[in-house]
Design a protein around this motif. Structure first.
Motif, PDB file in Angstrom:
ATOM      1  N   ARG A  13      31.402  72.119  57.635  1.00 30.16           N
ATOM      2  CA  ARG A  13      31.604  73.289  58.497  1.00 30.16           C
ATOM      3  C   ARG A  13      30.437  73.432  59.480  1.00 30.16           C
ATOM      4  O   ARG A  13      29.343  72.932  59.222  1.00 30.16           O
ATOM      5  N   PRO A  14      30.677  74.152  60.580  1.00 29.36           N
ATOM      6  CA  PRO A  14      29.585  74.397  61.518  1.00 29.36           C
ATOM      7  C   PRO A  14      28.392  75.054  60.813  1.00 29.36           C
ATOM      8  O   PRO A  14      28.577  75.923  59.960  1.00 29.36           O
ATOM      9  N   ASN A  15      27.204  74.596  61.146  1.00 31.07           N
ATOM     10  CA  ASN A  15      25.954  75.199  60.652  1.00 31.07           C
ATOM     11  C   ASN A  15      25.628  74.912  59.181  1.00 31.07           C
ATOM     12  O   ASN A  15      24.717  75.526  58.610  1.00 31.07           O
ATOM     13  N   ALA A  16      26.343  73.988  58.552  1.00 33.78           N
ATOM     14  CA  ALA A  16      26.100  73.721  57.120  1.00 33.78           C
ATOM     15  C   ALA A  16      24.774  73.001  56.882  1.00 33.78           C
ATOM     16  O   ALA A  16      24.215  73.057  55.780  1.00 33.78           O
ATOM     17  N   ASP A  96      27.414  74.791  53.111  1.00 31.18           N
ATOM     18  CA  ASP A  96      26.407  75.853  53.045  1.00 31.18           C
ATOM     19  C   ASP A  96      26.629  76.618  51.735  1.00 31.18           C
ATOM     20  O   ASP A  96      27.575  77.400  51.614  1.00 31.18           O
ATOM     21  N   ALA A  97      25.749  76.349  50.765  1.00 32.60           N
ATOM     22  CA  ALA A  97      25.931  76.950  49.437  1.00 32.60           C
ATOM     23  C   ALA A  97      25.789  78.475  49.484  1.00 32.60           C
ATOM     24  O   ALA A  97      26.375  79.186  48.675  1.00 32.60           O
ATOM     25  N   LYS A  98      25.051  78.946  50.450  1.00 30.74           N
ATOM     26  CA  LYS A  98      24.817  80.394  50.543  1.00 30.74           C
ATOM     27  C   LYS A  98      26.107  81.141  50.903  1.00 30.74           C
ATOM     28  O   LYS A  98      26.358  82.239  50.410  1.00 30.74           O
ATOM     29  N   SER A  99      26.920  80.543  51.777  1.00 33.10           N
ATOM     30  CA  SER A  99      28.083  81.294  52.274  1.00 33.10           C
ATOM     31  C   SER A  99      29.420  80.813  51.710  1.00 33.10           C
ATOM     32  O   SER A  99      30.454  81.404  52.003  1.00 33.10           O
ATOM     33  N   LEU A 100      29.403  79.753  50.900  1.00 38.90           N
ATOM     34  CA  LEU A 100      30.680  79.159  50.461  1.00 38.90           C
ATOM     35  C   LEU A 100      31.647  80.187  49.859  1.00 38.90           C
ATOM     36  O   LEU A 100      32.810  80.275  50.255  1.00 38.90           O
ATOM     37  N   ILE A 101      31.158  80.965  48.909  1.00 37.65           N
ATOM     38  CA  ILE A 101      32.088  81.861  48.198  1.00 37.65           C
ATOM     39  C   ILE A 101      32.609  82.944  49.148  1.00 37.65           C
ATOM     40  O   ILE A 101      33.831  83.155  49.244  1.00 37.65           O
ATOM     41  N   ASP A 102      31.718  83.595  49.890  1.00 39.03           N
ATOM     42  CA  ASP A 102      32.145  84.674  50.794  1.00 39.03           C
ATOM     43  C   ASP A 102      33.168  84.180  51.816  1.00 39.03           C
ATOM     44  O   ASP A 102      34.219  84.793  52.001  1.00 39.03           O
ATOM     45  N   VAL A 103      32.838  83.078  52.470  1.00 35.46           N
ATOM     46  CA  VAL A 103      33.715  82.562  53.524  1.00 35.46           C
ATOM     47  C   VAL A 103      35.064  82.139  52.938  1.00 35.46           C
ATOM     48  O   VAL A 103      36.125  82.436  53.496  1.00 35.46           O
ATOM     49  N   SER A 104      35.019  81.474  51.789  1.00 36.35           N
ATOM     50  CA  SER A 104      36.267  80.981  51.191  1.00 36.35           C
ATOM     51  C   SER A 104      37.143  82.142  50.724  1.00 36.35           C
ATOM     52  O   SER A 104      38.366  82.135  50.927  1.00 36.35           O
ATOM     53  N   PHE A 128      38.396  58.549  50.326  1.00 40.98           N
ATOM     54  CA  PHE A 128      36.959  58.673  50.111  1.00 40.98           C
ATOM     55  C   PHE A 128      36.734  59.404  48.798  1.00 40.98           C
ATOM     56  O   PHE A 128      37.550  60.241  48.401  1.00 40.98           O
ATOM     57  N   ILE A 129      35.622  59.069  48.135  1.00 43.13           N
ATOM     58  CA  ILE A 129      35.113  59.990  47.120  1.00 43.13           C
ATOM     59  C   ILE A 129      33.911  60.631  47.803  1.00 43.13           C
ATOM     60  O   ILE A 129      32.837  60.012  47.912  1.00 43.13           O
ATOM     61  N   PRO A 130      34.089  61.843  48.339  1.00 43.52           N
ATOM     62  CA  PRO A 130      33.011  62.416  49.147  1.00 43.52           C
ATOM     63  C   PRO A 130      31.755  62.658  48.308  1.00 43.52           C
ATOM     64  O   PRO A 130      31.847  63.033  47.138  1.00 43.52           O
ATOM     65  N   ILE A 131      30.603  62.415  48.922  1.00 41.09           N
ATOM     66  CA  ILE A 131      29.343  62.885  48.330  1.00 41.09           C
ATOM     67  C   ILE A 131      29.210  64.316  48.833  1.00 41.09           C
ATOM     68  O   ILE A 131      29.192  64.548  50.045  1.00 41.09           O
ATOM     69  N   VAL A 132      29.177  65.274  47.928  1.00 43.93           N
ATOM     70  CA  VAL A 132      29.115  66.672  48.340  1.00 43.93           C
ATOM     71  C   VAL A 132      27.681  67.168  48.213  1.00 43.93           C
ATOM     72  O   VAL A 132      27.108  67.162  47.120  1.00 43.93           O
ATOM     73  N   ALA A 133      27.105  67.576  49.345  1.00 42.00           N
ATOM     74  CA  ALA A 133      25.749  68.134  49.333  1.00 42.00           C
ATOM     75  C   ALA A 133      25.857  69.637  49.558  1.00 42.00           C
ATOM     76  O   ALA A 133      26.127  70.093  50.668  1.00 42.00           O
ATOM     77  N   LEU A 134      25.707  70.394  48.462  1.00 43.40           N
ATOM     78  CA  LEU A 134      25.688  71.858  48.585  1.00 43.40           C
ATOM     79  C   LEU A 134      24.278  72.220  49.039  1.00 43.40           C
ATOM     80  O   LEU A 134      23.325  72.171  48.260  1.00 43.40           O
ATOM     81  N   ILE A 170      26.087  67.382  44.523  1.00 44.41           N
ATOM     82  CA  ILE A 170      24.658  67.577  44.344  1.00 44.41           C
ATOM     83  C   ILE A 170      24.216  68.821  45.117  1.00 44.41           C
ATOM     84  O   ILE A 170      24.816  69.157  46.142  1.00 44.41           O
ATOM     85  N   THR A 171      23.212  69.507  44.611  1.00 46.16           N
ATOM     86  CA  THR A 171      22.694  70.686  45.310  1.00 46.16           C
ATOM     87  C   THR A 171      21.370  70.305  45.960  1.00 46.16           C
ATOM     88  O   THR A 171      20.527  69.660  45.331  1.00 46.16           O
ATOM     89  N   VAL A 172      21.191  70.686  47.229  1.00 43.72           N
ATOM     90  CA  VAL A 172      19.990  70.262  47.975  1.00 43.72           C
ATOM     91  C   VAL A 172      19.484  71.377  48.894  1.00 43.72           C
ATOM     92  O   VAL A 172      20.177  72.366  49.143  1.00 43.72           O
ATOM     93  N   SER A 173      18.281  71.171  49.374  1.00 43.65           N
ATOM     94  CA  SER A 173      17.774  72.001  50.469  1.00 43.65           C
ATOM     95  C   SER A 173      17.151  71.072  51.509  1.00 43.65           C
ATOM     96  O   SER A 173      16.128  70.442  51.236  1.00 43.65           O
ATOM     97  N   ALA A 174      17.788  71.025  52.673  1.00 40.75           N
ATOM     98  CA  ALA A 174      17.202  70.222  53.760  1.00 40.75           C
ATOM     99  C   ALA A 174      15.875  70.846  54.169  1.00 40.75           C
ATOM    100  O   ALA A 174      14.941  70.149  54.532  1.00 40.75           O
TER     101      ALA A 174
END
Ligand SMILES: Nc1nc2c(ncn2[C@@H]2O[C@H](COP(=O)(O)OP(=O)(O)OP(=O)(O)O)[C@@H](O)[C@H]2O)c(=O)[nH]1
Ligand SMILES: [Mg+2]
Length: 206
Positions: A13-16, A96-104, A128-134, A170-174
């Motif tokens: 998503r935009p801004n993720a 974007d792990a911060k907004s996932l629940i609210d937006v969804s 694909f088996i996506p690599i998911v970076a929360l 996986i959960t990350v912080s850029a």
């Protein structure tokens, strides 16, 4: 004619935080912006002669831009992935792990499939088996993060998928660098699985 190259792509998503993660994990330095919609077209960054990292514009609505913009970007992404899937050993779905629940939840209430669910499904349909970076876990506490991970797994109906799907979340912080070595290793593993391990060294913490 375009010379053959292998691609690692970042989508979401935009801004993720797609461009931010590319910054952290490769020598490419794409534009990062505070507002959604910073990456406006698909950009391929050559990392080696036959290896490119691909920064993809945000998938979904961007406030202030016409819906025709969103549709055009989505079409471009669809065509790109369909045409190139055979040369993409790793596809990183950034969330974007911060907004996932609210937006969804907001979308689900309107009867609309949450964007990250739609996107993950679309990537699976392309085999694909996506690599998911929360991403952005620096913005939430541990218990909220656990809820977010569980929420996402439920969105994608993880119990119906192979264990590799689960192992690729996986959960990350850029921003803070949390778990980036683990994300790097997941991407490298995919390169090895595709027998292009000569490119592993281009996925590294910068
Ligand atoms: N707190 C925090 N902010 C982050 C993190 N990753 C990215 N950001 C911020 O999120 C904003 C968007 O980052 P980008 O990397 O441009 O996001 P993008 O997914 O490429 O966005 P588009 O190109 O617009 O789709 C910027 O202000 C980043 O600094 C993170 O892990 N934590
Ligand atoms: Mg971007």
């Amino acid at each position: 004619m375009h010379e053959f190259a292998w691609y690692v792509v970042f989508i979401g998503r935009p801004n993720a935080g797609k461009s931010s993660l590319i910054h952290r994990l490769t020598a490419a330095k794409p534009v990062i912006g505070k507002k959604p919609g910073s990456t406006r077209k698909i950009i391929e960054y050559p990392l080696a002669k036959k290896f490119r990292i691909v920064d993809i514009p945000g998938w979904g609505k961007i406030h202030g831009r016409p819906s025709t913009y969103e549709e055009r970007i989505k079409d471009e992404i669809l065509v790109f992935l369909e045409e190139n899937k055979f040369r993409i050993p790793a596809c990183v779905h950034v969330i974007d792990a911060k907004s996932l629940i609210d937006v969804s939840e907001r979308l689900a209430k309107k009867g609309i499939i949450p964007i990250d669910q739609e996107l993950y499904q679309f990537l699976c349909d392309l085999h694909f088996i996506p690599i998911v970076a929360l991403n952005k876990i620096d913005k939430i506490d541990k218990s909220a993060l656990a809820c977010t991970v569980a929420y996402f797994k439920e969105l994608i109906d993880i119990s119906t998928l192979s264990p590799e799907h689960d192992a690729s979340i996986i959960t990350v912080s850029a921003r803070k660098g949390d778990n980036l070595p683990a994300l790097r290793d997941l991407i490298r593993k995919r390169l090895r699985a595709a027998s292009v391990e000569e490119f592993e060294r281009y996925i590294k913490l910068s």
